[in-house]
Design a protein around this motif. Structure first.
Motif: not given
Length: 186
Positions: A9, A44-45, A48, A53, A79, A82, A87, A89, A128
């Motif tokens: 991610s 990114c979040a 993933h 998000c 990330v 988690v 999460l 980032v 993760l």
């Protein structure tokens, strides 16, 4: 092993800093940079988590150097941690002066995001998978920031509820640049 690697991610946004982004001092406005950092954190979040998000907090926002109009910035997100539904980032921003060929690290911060299911409820996120020394270091660093935030919240809760200026709080202020001159309460 269920989950996603950090690399899965990782995302980068590149953007030219234009005059409309300038603040009154002629530099790129911090709020503009924060908005761009929020975008890369979302990418990114969401990648993933596999869900929408939302940002719930931003920690350790550091403006290390000013960003100039005309520079190109690269916002790199990863990330780092988690939980069950959240999460963290990490964002690193590097600005480049294309004519001079000079790059500088300008910003670092950490966005805590929460995953939402299509019905709007919080959603569980995949584990993760840490594959490199950097992955493990960043995860442990995020875990430590989480522990410190919990301690800070507990400390502040003590002072938020029925606060009374006393000997303990006077000692905390002893070497600070403030003067306590409380007015009598009515």
């Amino acid at each position: 092993m269920e989950g996603h690697t950090v690399a899965y991610s990782q995302s980068t946004i590149i953007e030219l800093m234009v005059p409309s982004y300038a603040n009154f001092g002629g530099k790129v406005h911090g709020g503009t940079l924060m908005s761009l950092m929020d975008k890369v954190a979302y990418v990114c979040a969401s990648k993933h988590a596999g869900n929408y998000c939302v940002t719930v907090s931003v920690d350790n926002v550091e403006f290390l150097q000013p960003v100039e109009v005309g520079e190109v910035i690269k916002l790199m997100g990863s990330v780092n941690y988690v939980g069950r539904k959240s999460l963290v980032v990490g964002i690193k921003v590097v600005a480049e002066d294309l004519q001079a060929g000079v790059s500088k690290h300008t910003n670092t911060c950490y966005f805590t995001m929460v995953a939402k299911s299509p019905d709007g409820k919080t959603a569980e996120v995949p584990a993760l998978i840490l594959k490199t020394q950097d992955d493990v270091r960043r995860y442990l660093s995020a875990l430590q920031r989480k522990r410190l935030r919990t301690q800070d919240n507990e400390f502040m809760d003590k002072y938020r509820q029925n606060f009374v200026y006393d000997l303990a709080s006077a000692e905390l202020l002893q070497d600070q640049r403030c003067h306590v001159t409380l007015e009598p309460e009515e």
